[in-house]
Write an enzyme that holds these catalytic residues in place. Structure first.
Site, PDB file in Angstrom:
ATOM      1  N   ARG A  25     -30.752  -1.169   5.514  1.00  0.00           N
ATOM      2  CA  ARG A  25     -32.055  -0.529   5.617  1.00  0.00           C
ATOM      3  C   ARG A  25     -31.975   0.917   6.104  1.00  0.00           C
ATOM      4  O   ARG A  25     -32.903   1.689   5.908  1.00  0.00           O
ATOM      5  CB  ARG A  25     -32.966  -1.317   6.556  1.00  0.00           C
ATOM      6  N   ARG A  77     -40.837 -20.144   0.778  1.00  0.00           N
ATOM      7  CA  ARG A  77     -40.558 -21.349  -0.007  1.00  0.00           C
ATOM      8  C   ARG A  77     -39.055 -21.638  -0.051  1.00  0.00           C
ATOM      9  O   ARG A  77     -38.622 -22.774   0.129  1.00  0.00           O
ATOM     10  CB  ARG A  77     -41.102 -21.186  -1.420  1.00  0.00           C
TER      11      ARG A  77
END
Length: 150
Positions: free
Chosen positions: A104, A31
């Site tokens: 990460r 979105r």
């Protein structure tokens, strides 16, 4: 029996909730960055969130399998603690990857090490059970006797 596996079950439910959280983050990112399904590419910010969720989902079946195998055949307590550590590492991995590709790495290595510990516990537990059930060989008893611990 259900009370015997409450630690493993609790970690499993927490793991499912974590996966749901990761999936919701992809929905929110779609979105925010206007990336409509089925597209999986977009701004780097979206792609990092998408890949973090996909990577966590790819390892989920392996994690659940070794969590339960380790818990049933080795130690529920040790396996549950390792499971919690793994979930913490995966959460840090997701957050780190969402911010930058470099973010990460440290959590990835941490969670991989915990996963290998669970794999090791699973192997030892299954081997001991196999020897006890199919070979009538109590390896732990023999080992403790040989070391003079019994």
């Amino acid at each position: 029996m259900s009370e015997d596996a409450v630690g493993l079950a609790a970690v499993t439910v927490l793991a499912v909730l974590e996966q749901a959280y990761f999936s919701l983050q992809v929905i929110y990112a779609r979105r925010k960055y206007s990336v409509s399904p089925p597209a999986t590419t977009g701004p780097p910010e979206f792609e990092r969130i998408f890949r973090a969720q996909a990577n966590c989902s790819e390892y989920f079946p392996i994690f659940i399998t070794v969590l339960w195998t380790s818990g049933l055949f080795f130690s529920q307590g040790a396996s549950s603690v390792c499971g919690l550590l793994y979930l913490y590492g995966r959460f840090r991995y997701f957050r780190g990857y969402s911010q930058s590709a470099q973010g990460r790495l440290a959590p990835l290595y941490f969670s991989a090490q915990v996963l290998w510990v669970l794999i090791g516990f699973s192997c030892v537990g299954v081997l001991l059970a196999f020897c006890r059930v199919y070979l009538a060989l109590e390896l732990i008893g023999r080992l403790t006797a040989a070391l003079g611990l019994a």
